[in-house]
Design a protein around this motif. Structure first.
Motif, PDB file in Angstrom:
ATOM      1  N   PRO A  43       0.904  -1.061   0.028  1.00  0.00           N
ATOM      2  CA  PRO A  43      -0.040  -0.393  -0.418  1.00  0.00           C
ATOM      3  C   PRO A  43       0.647   1.245   0.096  1.00  0.00           C
ATOM      4  CG  PRO A  43      -1.196  -1.614   1.433  1.00  0.00           C
ATOM      5  CD  PRO A  43       0.351  -2.146   0.459  1.00  0.00           C
ATOM      6  N   ASP A  44       2.014   1.085   1.037  1.00  0.00           N
ATOM      7  CA  ASP A  44       3.175   2.376   0.582  1.00  0.00           C
ATOM      8  C   ASP A  44       3.466   2.186  -1.214  1.00  0.00           C
ATOM      9  OD1 ASP A  44       4.795   0.937   1.220  1.00  0.00           O
ATOM     10  OD2 ASP A  44       5.245   1.153   2.429  1.00  0.00           O
ATOM     11  N   ASP A  45       3.503   1.841  -1.910  1.00  0.00           N
ATOM     12  CA  ASP A  45       4.292   1.539  -3.093  1.00  0.00           C
ATOM     13  C   ASP A  45       5.523   1.386  -3.201  1.00  0.00           C
ATOM     14  OD1 ASP A  45       1.910   2.615  -5.355  1.00  0.00           O
ATOM     15  OD2 ASP A  45       2.708   4.471  -4.727  1.00  0.00           O
ATOM     16  N   THR A  46       5.940   0.395  -1.801  1.00  0.00           N
ATOM     17  CA  THR A  46       7.151  -0.277  -2.100  1.00  0.00           C
ATOM     18  C   THR A  46       7.272  -1.618  -3.377  1.00  0.00           C
ATOM     19  OG1 THR A  46       6.935   0.377   0.310  1.00  0.00           O
ATOM     20  CG2 THR A  46       8.459  -2.175  -0.423  1.00  0.00           C
ATOM     21  N   ALA A  47       8.011  -1.416  -3.829  1.00  0.00           N
ATOM     22  CA  ALA A  47       7.728  -2.923  -5.098  1.00  0.00           C
ATOM     23  C   ALA A  47       8.591  -3.558  -4.067  1.00  0.00           C
ATOM     24  CB  ALA A  47       8.084  -2.503  -6.353  1.00  0.00           C
ATOM     25  N   TYR A  48       8.146  -5.265  -4.610  1.00  0.00           N
ATOM     26  CA  TYR A  48       8.775  -6.086  -4.349  1.00  0.00           C
ATOM     27  C   TYR A  48       8.737  -7.179  -5.964  1.00  0.00           C
ATOM     28  CZ  TYR A  48       8.134  -5.944   0.681  1.00  0.00           C
ATOM     29  OH  TYR A  48       8.165  -4.808   2.039  1.00  0.00           O
ATOM     30  N   ILE A  49       9.763  -7.554  -6.254  1.00  0.00           N
ATOM     31  CA  ILE A  49      10.819  -8.333  -7.292  1.00  0.00           C
ATOM     32  C   ILE A  49      10.563  -8.929  -7.132  1.00  0.00           C
ATOM     33  CG2 ILE A  49      11.794  -8.053  -9.601  1.00  0.00           C
ATOM     34  CD1 ILE A  49      11.628  -4.846  -8.956  1.00  0.00           C
ATOM     35  N   GLY A  50      10.043 -10.466  -7.747  1.00  0.00           N
ATOM     36  CA  GLY A  50      10.748 -11.551  -8.291  1.00  0.00           C
ATOM     37  C   GLY A  50      11.347 -11.889  -9.245  1.00  0.00           C
ATOM     38  N   GLU A  51      12.518 -12.874  -9.230  1.00  0.00           N
ATOM     39  CA  GLU A  51      13.559 -13.589 -10.234  1.00  0.00           C
ATOM     40  C   GLU A  51      12.975 -14.341 -10.027  1.00  0.00           C
ATOM     41  OE1 GLU A  51      17.213 -10.291 -10.816  1.00  0.00           O
ATOM     42  OE2 GLU A  51      17.177 -11.763  -9.529  1.00  0.00           O
ATOM     43  N   ARG A  52      12.656 -15.051 -11.585  1.00  0.00           N
ATOM     44  CA  ARG A  52      12.911 -16.346 -11.782  1.00  0.00           C
ATOM     45  C   ARG A  52      13.933 -17.985 -11.006  1.00  0.00           C
ATOM     46  NH1 ARG A  52      12.438 -19.230 -17.466  1.00  0.00           N
ATOM     47  NH2 ARG A  52      11.758 -21.600 -16.519  1.00  0.00           N
ATOM     48  N   GLY A  53      14.801 -17.186 -10.916  1.00  0.00           N
ATOM     49  CA  GLY A  53      15.778 -17.545  -9.911  1.00  0.00           C
ATOM     50  C   GLY A  53      15.901 -17.803  -8.845  1.00  0.00           C
ATOM     51  N   GLY A  54      14.654 -16.826  -7.726  1.00  0.00           N
ATOM     52  CA  GLY A  54      14.229 -17.232  -6.546  1.00  0.00           C
ATOM     53  C   GLY A  54      14.840 -15.743  -5.565  1.00  0.00           C
ATOM     54  N   ARG A  55      15.293 -14.815  -6.409  1.00  0.00           N
ATOM     55  CA  ARG A  55      15.948 -14.187  -6.136  1.00  0.00           C
ATOM     56  C   ARG A  55      14.829 -13.076  -5.760  1.00  0.00           C
ATOM     57  NH1 ARG A  55      20.294  -9.377  -6.907  1.00  0.00           N
ATOM     58  NH2 ARG A  55      19.432  -9.469  -9.166  1.00  0.00           N
ATOM     59  N   LEU A  56      13.967 -12.454  -4.690  1.00  0.00           N
ATOM     60  CA  LEU A  56      13.287 -11.455  -4.037  1.00  0.00           C
ATOM     61  C   LEU A  56      13.593 -10.107  -3.501  1.00  0.00           C
ATOM     62  CD1 LEU A  56      10.233 -10.880  -4.062  1.00  0.00           C
ATOM     63  CD2 LEU A  56       9.991 -11.267  -1.296  1.00  0.00           C
ATOM     64  N   LEU A  57      13.005  -8.972  -4.098  1.00  0.00           N
ATOM     65  CA  LEU A  57      13.915  -7.698  -4.456  1.00  0.00           C
ATOM     66  C   LEU A  57      13.048  -6.983  -3.513  1.00  0.00           C
ATOM     67  CD1 LEU A  57      15.532  -8.653  -7.415  1.00  0.00           C
ATOM     68  CD2 LEU A  57      17.059  -6.600  -6.457  1.00  0.00           C
ATOM     69  N   ARG A  58      13.404  -5.628  -3.172  1.00  0.00           N
ATOM     70  CA  ARG A  58      12.218  -4.291  -3.029  1.00  0.00           C
ATOM     71  C   ARG A  58      12.774  -2.805  -3.390  1.00  0.00           C
ATOM     72  NH1 ARG A  58      13.684  -4.192   3.032  1.00  0.00           N
ATOM     73  NH2 ARG A  58      15.092  -2.784   2.475  1.00  0.00           N
ATOM     74  N   ARG A  59      12.162  -2.342  -4.243  1.00  0.00           N
ATOM     75  CA  ARG A  59      12.671  -1.222  -4.075  1.00  0.00           C
ATOM     76  C   ARG A  59      11.488   0.203  -3.183  1.00  0.00           C
ATOM     77  NH1 ARG A  59      13.437   1.010 -10.014  1.00  0.00           N
ATOM     78  NH2 ARG A  59      15.802   1.238  -9.085  1.00  0.00           N
ATOM     79  N   ASP A  60      11.084   0.406  -2.363  1.00  0.00           N
ATOM     80  CA  ASP A  60      11.331   1.339  -1.533  1.00  0.00           C
ATOM     81  C   ASP A  60      10.464   2.325  -2.282  1.00  0.00           C
ATOM     82  OD1 ASP A  60      11.803  -0.155   0.567  1.00  0.00           O
ATOM     83  OD2 ASP A  60      13.343   0.295   1.515  1.00  0.00           O
ATOM     84  N   SER A  61      11.041   3.079  -3.234  1.00  0.00           N
ATOM     85  CA  SER A  61      10.630   4.601  -3.923  1.00  0.00           C
ATOM     86  C   SER A  61      10.820   4.088  -5.780  1.00  0.00           C
ATOM     87  CB  SER A  61      11.515   5.885  -3.241  1.00  0.00           C
ATOM     88  OG  SER A  61      13.067   5.709  -3.717  1.00  0.00           O
ATOM     89  N   PRO A  62      10.065   4.738  -6.348  1.00  0.00           N
ATOM     90  CA  PRO A  62      10.586   4.857  -7.760  1.00  0.00           C
ATOM     91  C   PRO A  62      11.998   5.037  -8.285  1.00  0.00           C
ATOM     92  CG  PRO A  62       8.661   6.025  -7.413  1.00  0.00           C
ATOM     93  CD  PRO A  62       9.460   5.747  -6.246  1.00  0.00           C
ATOM     94  N   THR A  63      12.214   6.047  -7.374  1.00  0.00           N
ATOM     95  CA  THR A  63      14.120   5.731  -7.721  1.00  0.00           C
ATOM     96  C   THR A  63      15.059   5.416  -6.889  1.00  0.00           C
ATOM     97  OG1 THR A  63      14.324   7.874  -6.633  1.00  0.00           O
ATOM     98  CG2 THR A  63      13.128   8.303  -8.601  1.00  0.00           C
ATOM     99  N   GLY A  64      14.470   4.797  -5.749  1.00  0.00           N
ATOM    100  CA  GLY A  64      15.292   4.321  -4.860  1.00  0.00           C
ATOM    101  C   GLY A  64      16.778   3.117  -5.025  1.00  0.00           C
ATOM    102  N   PRO A  65      17.084   2.708  -4.890  1.00  0.00           N
ATOM    103  CA  PRO A  65      18.293   0.995  -4.557  1.00  0.00           C
ATOM    104  C   PRO A  65      17.320  -0.173  -4.838  1.00  0.00           C
ATOM    105  CG  PRO A  65      18.572   1.845  -3.002  1.00  0.00           C
ATOM    106  CD  PRO A  65      17.749   2.845  -3.599  1.00  0.00           C
ATOM    107  N   LEU A  66      17.047  -1.268  -5.915  1.00  0.00           N
ATOM    108  CA  LEU A  66      17.103  -2.573  -5.267  1.00  0.00           C
ATOM    109  C   LEU A  66      17.704  -3.323  -4.012  1.00  0.00           C
ATOM    110  CD1 LEU A  66      16.504  -3.803  -8.683  1.00  0.00           C
ATOM    111  CD2 LEU A  66      15.079  -2.848  -7.666  1.00  0.00           C
TER     112      LEU A  66
END
Length: 91
Positions: A43-66
């Motif tokens: 809900p706070d626009d944090t993006a959680y990105i899944g890669e097919r190989g099993g790595r889960l990443l987070r980005r807290d803002s549209p221009t922030g680091p992964l």
């Protein structure tokens, strides 16, 4: 409306284009991903990105680091297999 498209710079490039639906714009916001497959937004626009190989990443803002959150153990990226979907649930 937010539309997220995964792909390399060959699939999506910065800029604007006119389509039958009107003017659209695209922006490349991340590079160096390894087979990104899904994204879920908190809900706070944090993006959680899944890669097919099993790595889960987070980005807290549209221009922030992964930031790597976790490497899911036992995921095998082979054929049609791998980490293929995410869902954000609060609580």
């Amino acid at each position: 409306m937010r539309i997220v498209i995964f792909g390399g710079t060959g699939a999506v490039a910065d800029g604007a284009d006119t389509t039958a639906c009107g003017v659209t714009s695209t922006a490349v916001t991340a590079t160096g991903l390894d087979t990104p497959w899904d994204v879920a937004f908190a809900p706070d626009d944090t993006a959680y990105i899944g890669e097919r190989g099993g790595r889960l990443l987070r980005r807290d803002s549209p221009t922030g680091p992964l930031v790597t959150v976790q490497q899911v153990a036992g995921v095998v990226e082979q054929g049609e297999g791998g980490l293929l979907g995410l869902e954000y649930r609060d609580g």
